[in-house]
Design a protein around this motif. Structure first.
Motif, PDB file in Angstrom:
ATOM      1  N   GLY A 151     -14.986  50.433  15.168  1.00 43.68           N
ATOM      2  CA  GLY A 151     -15.394  51.457  16.016  1.00 43.68           C
ATOM      3  C   GLY A 151     -14.486  52.601  15.768  1.00 43.68           C
ATOM      4  O   GLY A 151     -15.136  53.963  16.078  1.00 43.68           O
ATOM      5  N   LYS A 152     -13.189  52.524  15.472  1.00 42.88           N
ATOM      6  CA  LYS A 152     -12.626  53.952  15.072  1.00 42.88           C
ATOM      7  C   LYS A 152     -13.029  54.702  13.908  1.00 42.88           C
ATOM      8  O   LYS A 152     -13.082  55.942  14.316  1.00 42.88           O
ATOM      9  N   ASP A 153     -13.539  54.088  12.973  1.00 39.23           N
ATOM     10  CA  ASP A 153     -14.144  54.933  12.001  1.00 39.23           C
ATOM     11  C   ASP A 153     -15.495  55.611  12.301  1.00 39.23           C
ATOM     12  O   ASP A 153     -15.610  56.642  11.994  1.00 39.23           O
ATOM     13  N   ALA A 154     -16.077  54.802  13.196  1.00 34.47           N
ATOM     14  CA  ALA A 154     -17.386  55.418  13.703  1.00 34.47           C
ATOM     15  C   ALA A 154     -17.210  56.453  14.730  1.00 34.47           C
ATOM     16  O   ALA A 154     -17.985  57.521  14.508  1.00 34.47           O
ATOM     17  N   LEU A 155     -16.064  56.478  15.412  1.00 32.48           N
ATOM     18  CA  LEU A 155     -15.872  57.445  16.494  1.00 32.48           C
ATOM     19  C   LEU A 155     -15.159  58.743  15.457  1.00 32.48           C
ATOM     20  O   LEU A 155     -15.838  59.841  15.791  1.00 32.48           O
ATOM     21  N   ALA A 194     -18.130  49.496  22.327  1.00 35.13           N
ATOM     22  CA  ALA A 194     -18.362  48.306  22.933  1.00 35.13           C
ATOM     23  C   ALA A 194     -17.402  47.424  22.042  1.00 35.13           C
ATOM     24  O   ALA A 194     -16.943  46.338  22.553  1.00 35.13           O
ATOM     25  N   SER A 195     -17.552  47.444  20.803  1.00 34.58           N
ATOM     26  CA  SER A 195     -16.778  46.595  19.935  1.00 34.58           C
ATOM     27  C   SER A 195     -15.344  46.790  19.965  1.00 34.58           C
ATOM     28  O   SER A 195     -14.613  45.807  19.550  1.00 34.58           O
ATOM     29  N   THR A 196     -14.980  47.916  20.292  1.00 34.69           N
ATOM     30  CA  THR A 196     -13.518  48.218  20.532  1.00 34.69           C
ATOM     31  C   THR A 196     -13.066  48.077  21.961  1.00 34.69           C
ATOM     32  O   THR A 196     -11.702  48.286  22.153  1.00 34.69           O
ATOM     33  N   GLU A 197     -13.696  47.843  22.749  1.00 35.00           N
ATOM     34  CA  GLU A 197     -13.772  47.767  24.248  1.00 35.00           C
ATOM     35  C   GLU A 197     -13.050  48.985  24.875  1.00 35.00           C
ATOM     36  O   GLU A 197     -12.226  49.196  25.673  1.00 35.00           O
ATOM     37  N   SER A 198     -13.526  50.102  24.155  1.00 29.53           N
ATOM     38  CA  SER A 198     -12.941  51.460  24.339  1.00 29.53           C
ATOM     39  C   SER A 198     -13.645  52.041  25.811  1.00 29.53           C
ATOM     40  O   SER A 198     -14.578  53.064  25.569  1.00 29.53           O
ATOM     41  N   LEU A 199     -13.364  51.620  26.958  1.00 29.27           N
ATOM     42  CA  LEU A 199     -14.068  52.119  28.189  1.00 29.27           C
ATOM     43  C   LEU A 199     -13.973  53.424  28.336  1.00 29.27           C
ATOM     44  O   LEU A 199     -14.919  54.304  28.657  1.00 29.27           O
ATOM     45  N   TYR A 225     -20.705  49.235  28.563  1.00 32.60           N
ATOM     46  CA  TYR A 225     -19.868  49.184  29.658  1.00 32.60           C
ATOM     47  C   TYR A 225     -19.503  47.646  29.964  1.00 32.60           C
ATOM     48  O   TYR A 225     -18.553  47.540  30.525  1.00 32.60           O
ATOM     49  N   ALA A 226     -20.512  46.848  29.923  1.00 31.58           N
ATOM     50  CA  ALA A 226     -20.341  45.464  30.164  1.00 31.58           C
ATOM     51  C   ALA A 226     -19.340  44.674  29.250  1.00 31.58           C
ATOM     52  O   ALA A 226     -18.314  44.021  29.639  1.00 31.58           O
ATOM     53  N   LYS A 227     -19.361  45.088  27.886  1.00 30.05           N
ATOM     54  CA  LYS A 227     -18.219  44.701  27.147  1.00 30.05           C
ATOM     55  C   LYS A 227     -16.918  45.455  27.158  1.00 30.05           C
ATOM     56  O   LYS A 227     -16.082  44.651  26.762  1.00 30.05           O
ATOM     57  N   ALA A 228     -17.078  46.439  27.635  1.00 29.02           N
ATOM     58  CA  ALA A 228     -15.523  47.204  27.740  1.00 29.02           C
ATOM     59  C   ALA A 228     -14.963  46.669  29.223  1.00 29.02           C
ATOM     60  O   ALA A 228     -14.006  47.329  29.659  1.00 29.02           O
ATOM     61  N   GLY A 229     -15.675  45.801  29.970  1.00 26.55           N
ATOM     62  CA  GLY A 229     -15.116  45.324  31.152  1.00 26.55           C
ATOM     63  C   GLY A 229     -15.645  45.778  32.473  1.00 26.55           C
ATOM     64  O   GLY A 229     -15.191  45.483  33.410  1.00 26.55           O
ATOM     65  N   SER A 230     -16.381  46.870  32.571  1.00 26.35           N
ATOM     66  CA  SER A 230     -16.902  47.355  33.755  1.00 26.35           C
ATOM     67  C   SER A 230     -18.427  46.940  34.085  1.00 26.35           C
ATOM     68  O   SER A 230     -19.126  47.838  33.690  1.00 26.35           O
ATOM     69  N   ILE A 231     -18.517  45.985  34.677  1.00 24.02           N
ATOM     70  CA  ILE A 231     -19.809  45.571  35.032  1.00 24.02           C
ATOM     71  C   ILE A 231     -20.379  46.432  36.097  1.00 24.02           C
ATOM     72  O   ILE A 231     -21.616  46.321  36.192  1.00 24.02           O
ATOM     73  N   GLU A 232     -19.802  47.015  36.918  1.00 20.54           N
ATOM     74  CA  GLU A 232     -19.949  48.067  37.954  1.00 20.54           C
ATOM     75  C   GLU A 232     -20.745  49.035  37.322  1.00 20.54           C
ATOM     76  O   GLU A 232     -21.870  49.599  37.667  1.00 20.54           O
ATOM     77  N   ASP A 233     -20.161  49.677  36.220  1.00 16.93           N
ATOM     78  CA  ASP A 233     -20.731  50.849  35.579  1.00 16.93           C
ATOM     79  C   ASP A 233     -22.137  50.355  34.805  1.00 16.93           C
ATOM     80  O   ASP A 233     -23.159  51.420  34.679  1.00 16.93           O
ATOM     81  N   ALA A 234     -21.967  49.266  34.276  1.00 15.85           N
ATOM     82  CA  ALA A 234     -23.135  48.735  33.659  1.00 15.85           C
ATOM     83  C   ALA A 234     -24.508  48.593  34.573  1.00 15.85           C
ATOM     84  O   ALA A 234     -25.725  48.871  34.421  1.00 15.85           O
ATOM     85  N   ARG A 235     -24.107  48.104  35.790  1.00 19.15           N
ATOM     86  CA  ARG A 235     -25.112  47.883  36.862  1.00 19.15           C
ATOM     87  C   ARG A 235     -25.679  49.267  37.104  1.00 19.15           C
ATOM     88  O   ARG A 235     -26.845  49.419  37.462  1.00 19.15           O
ATOM     89  N   LYS A 236     -24.724  50.331  37.259  1.00 17.18           N
ATOM     90  CA  LYS A 236     -25.506  51.596  37.621  1.00 17.18           C
ATOM     91  C   LYS A 236     -26.257  52.208  36.599  1.00 17.18           C
ATOM     92  O   LYS A 236     -27.248  52.786  36.871  1.00 17.18           O
ATOM     93  N   ILE A 237     -25.950  52.010  35.246  1.00 20.16           N
ATOM     94  CA  ILE A 237     -26.952  52.658  34.073  1.00 20.16           C
ATOM     95  C   ILE A 237     -28.164  51.713  34.297  1.00 20.16           C
ATOM     96  O   ILE A 237     -29.246  52.366  34.374  1.00 20.16           O
ATOM     97  N   PHE A 238     -28.235  50.488  34.547  1.00 23.33           N
ATOM     98  CA  PHE A 238     -29.411  49.751  34.738  1.00 23.33           C
ATOM     99  C   PHE A 238     -30.260  50.303  35.683  1.00 23.33           C
ATOM    100  O   PHE A 238     -31.420  50.379  35.501  1.00 23.33           O
ATOM    101  N   ASN A 239     -29.593  50.744  36.989  1.00 24.83           N
ATOM    102  CA  ASN A 239     -30.455  51.310  38.139  1.00 24.83           C
ATOM    103  C   ASN A 239     -30.982  52.285  37.823  1.00 24.83           C
ATOM    104  O   ASN A 239     -32.144  52.992  38.476  1.00 24.83           O
ATOM    105  N   ARG A 240     -30.366  53.378  36.842  1.00 32.51           N
ATOM    106  CA  ARG A 240     -30.621  54.643  36.498  1.00 32.51           C
ATOM    107  C   ARG A 240     -31.749  54.842  35.236  1.00 32.51           C
ATOM    108  O   ARG A 240     -32.194  55.811  35.068  1.00 32.51           O
ATOM    109  N   ILE A 281      -6.972  42.685  29.312  1.00 32.44           N
ATOM    110  CA  ILE A 281      -6.379  42.152  28.272  1.00 32.44           C
ATOM    111  C   ILE A 281      -7.344  41.357  27.647  1.00 32.44           C
ATOM    112  O   ILE A 281      -8.475  40.896  28.282  1.00 32.44           O
ATOM    113  N   LEU A 282      -7.507  41.376  26.085  1.00 29.46           N
ATOM    114  CA  LEU A 282      -8.418  40.829  25.442  1.00 29.46           C
ATOM    115  C   LEU A 282      -7.805  39.893  24.732  1.00 29.46           C
ATOM    116  O   LEU A 282      -6.654  39.827  24.163  1.00 29.46           O
TER     117      LEU A 282
END
Length: 691
Positions: free
Chosen positions: A301-305, A331-336, A365-380, A644-645
């Motif tokens: 992830g760091k190289d991609a970014l 998502a792979s680096t859990e960089s929320l 968002y789901a893999k970075a730990g924020s299911i709330e944000d994932a839910r918002k994206i799905f709804n939008r 924590i991962l």
């Protein structure tokens, strides 16, 4: 009638045109045809066909009928006599009123109402290609072969392209084989068709045949060949094509070079991809995307970014494909936080939440730990495809939202989105994690209704569903009655359930079956060894450990890491290498005292070493997730959420301890292990201790 008359005028000689016009005027005067006289006068003057008689006659004509635009379109200069100019585009594929299976335009040609040429056929075929109208394309093809233009190579190439774009490669190949004369475009069209329809072997097989005929590939040929090479089993074809690229002088072509970068990246040949990329005189978004996608796919992830930011510094605008890869990297680096920043950057740049990119943001968002944000994206999301639903269901399952996952699944079925095998795997996993046994059994049977054949993963999940619920004998009966041979993964699901419910006899049986089927996996060896140790069968422990040494298997060390700022801090059990080791230990001692006062009792059954109670309890306190948590408490402001991962399953004692920490320290704590996310808050966990 009027269309025929107009064509008669257009095809007439100059001397006969005046007569034709005057005949038309007479028809107008007698009410047979209606048109504005001013239009006639203008066009007659423009073409030198006016006469006092004609003008006078037109002056007395009625002012109704034919539109100005249609009449002007008819008289547009066209030396080839392009008859298509009087047919509006919306009528190109209009069904015929006279023949059930025919087209209106083809009927007009057959009736002599319009005179066809190759341009008209090409326009019709292009419309079929754009709209994916294969049936209409076949009709136009058949009609074209009966025309005097049937040997026109340009149109025949258009037909091949139409068939490939509409997914009928057999028709394309048949057309290709029947063509008496082929040019480079012909070969490229078929190669491209095979490449774009995931048939790389056929695409690559055409290349040597083409070379033998002395034809020189162009940049489009090479682009399609390299795409096909990227889907081959080895990189040998791609390297061979690369050699031809150099020999034919296309190394500096941005389109070809970008395809080379992508091809090498697909085979993890990053060195070669980087050499081609660095040697490009000019780059484009495709070449940048290929490298970014490679690093994202590899979990780097760091190289991609880094490439993402460099891409923009050098003046290239990210595309939807760029953002999709970057969100995958986050998502792979859990960089929320970084994922949120890039999401905001995309929106400010005018990017929309189309399904393709929206799905990757949701997953991030789901893999970075924020299911709330994932839910918002799905709804939008502007539109939701089956991938969108699967991503949402997966996220809910991983975050312990089993009941919501079931509700979403039912909503999906209600609105008519057909589930696929991944959808059922997602909802079965959610039921397994949430203890929804009846629902899970129902959905497993529901797969038949949607003609979804169960894969091994579905069988594994059903065994896990029954096993987690303590229905071990039912799980064993299910394995025995399965229509497929049980795999190591299936026995592994039963083994894990036996460990959870302390059924040593069945656990030993399942563990031995696991090892028989796959002796390279250290997991079953470790669990089986621990089961033997828990019942004092030390000789069997030694036997399993000896077998591991002989095979060369090592127990994967448990480690946990926490992200503070842009740095990852990694801990292993009993870690004393961290620069803040002393402060971390002191912090955990302080926290441990508080949670014991709140009711925490160390569960020493999770330590299998044969030592006294005090030593076993001491070993519990230096588990990697506890050290990571202590470090996070030291280095984040009060009230901040902690993520924590962990690379293996969180142990039962740590799970209990972290529940108490979330209460006494008033922190929301998320722990992601190999199976799921545990959300700790106020002294409880989202898994409800069912995990």
């Amino acid at each position: 009638m009027f269309i025929r008359a107009l064509h008669h005028v257009r095809s007439a000689s100059s001397s006969s045109r005046l007569f034709s016009f005057e005949a038309l005027v007479q028809a107008i005067k007698h009410g047979e045809l209606e048109i504005s006289s001013g239009i006639y006068q203008e066009h007659l003057h423009r073409r030198g066909l006016s006469s006092p008689c004609t003008i006078a006659s037109i002056s007395t004509s009625s002012n109704k009928g034919l539109s100005t635009s249609a009449f002007e379109a008819f008289f547009e200069d066209n030396e080839e006599g392009d008859a298509s100019c009087i047919i509006q585009e919306k009528d190109y594929l209009r069904k015929s009123h006279n023949s059930k299976e025919g087209l209106y335009v083809l009927d007009l040609i057959d009736q002599g109402s319009i005179v066809p040429d190759h341009t008209l056929y090409n326009k019709l075929l292009k419309k079929c290609t754009d709209l994916g109208k294969l049936r209409e394309g076949r009709m136009i093809h058949e009609h074209f072969l009966k025309s005097k233009f049937k040997s026109d190579v340009f149109t025949l190439n258009t037909i091949i392209n139409m068939y490939t774009k509409c997914g009928s490669l057999n028709d394309a190949k048949k057309m290709f084989d029947e063509m008496p004369c082929k040019d480079m475009v012909t070969w490229t069209a078929l190669i491209s068709g095979y490449s774009q329809n995931e048939r790389p072997e056929e695409a690559l097989a055409l290349f040597p045949q083409m070379i033998e005929l002395g034809l020189k590939p162009n940049q489009f040929t090479f682009g399609s060949l390299l795409k096909a090479s990227g889907s081959a089993t080895t990189d040998t074809p791609g390297r061979q094509v690369h050699a031809f690229v150099v020999n034919c002088g296309y190394s500096s072509d941005v389109y070809v070079a970008s395809s080379l970068v992508d091809m090498y990246a697909r085979f993890d040949r990053i060195k070669e991809a980087q050499i081609v990329f660095d040697g490009m005189v000019s780059k484009n978004e495709v070449s940048w995307n290929a490298l970014i996608a490679f690093h994202a796919r590899k979990g780097e992830g760091k190289d991609a970014l880094k490439l993402f930011w460099r891409m923009q510094r050098e003046g290239f605008k990210p595309t939807h494909f760029t953002y999709a890869s970057v969100f995958k990297a986050c998502a792979s680096t859990e960089s929320l936080e970084q994922g949120k920043w890039i999401h905001a950057h995309m929106l400010k740049s005018g990017g929309k939440l189309i399904a393709f990119v929206g799905n990757t943001i949701l997953d991030m968002y789901a893999k970075a730990g924020s299911i709330e944000d994932a839910r918002k994206i799905f709804n939008r999301l502007e539109s939701r495809d089956v991938v969108s639903w699967n991503s949402m269901l997966t996220g809910l399952a991983q975050h312990g939202k089993a009941r919501e996952a079931v509700e979403r699944f039912e909503e999906m079925l209600k609105i008519g989105v057909p589930p696929n095998y991944i959808t059922f795997l997602c909802v079965l996993t959610a039921c397994s994690h949430g203890g929804l046994v009846n629902e899970g059994l129902y959905y497993f049977e529901l797969m038949k209704k949607y003609n979804v054949e169960p894969h091994v993963d579905h069988y594994v999940t059903k065994v896990d569903l029954l096993g987690r619920a303590g229905l071990l004998n039912k799980a064993l009966d299910f394995i025995k009655d399965m229509p497929i041979e049980p795999t190591s993964a299936i026995w592994g699901a039963l083994l894990g359930a036996c460990r959870m419910h302390k059924n040593t006899e069945l656990g030993i049986f399942a563990g031995e079956r696991c090892i028989e089927l796959d002796h390279t996996d250290s997991g079953p060896h470790i669990i089986l060894s621990n089961i033997y140790a828990s019942i004092g069968r030390l000789s069997d422990v030694a036997r399993v450990r000896k077998r591991m040494r002989e095979i060369g298997l090592d127990k994967e060390p448990g480690n946990s890491w926490v992200k503070i700022g842009n740095a990852d801090h990694v801990f292993v059990a009993n870690d004393d290498a961290h620069p803040l080791n002393e402060e971390i230990r002191k912090m955990w001692v302080k926290v441990s005292e508080k949670i014991k006062q709140a009711g925490y009792v160390p569960d020493t059954s999770h330590v299998l070493a044969f030592t006294d109670q005090q030593e076993r309890e001491a070993r519990l306190q230096v588990h990697s997730e506890k050290l990571a948590l202590a470090f996070a408490l030291l280095n984040t402001p009060p009230g901040t959420r902690i993520l924590i991962l962990k690379n293996i399953r969180v142990c039962g004692d740590c799970h209990s301890a972290i529940k108490f920490v979330s209460k006494v320290m008033e922190r929301d704590i998320i722990v992601r292990d190999t199976k799921r996310y545990h959300h700790f808050s106020g002294g409880s966990c989202s898994c409800k201790d069912y995990w």
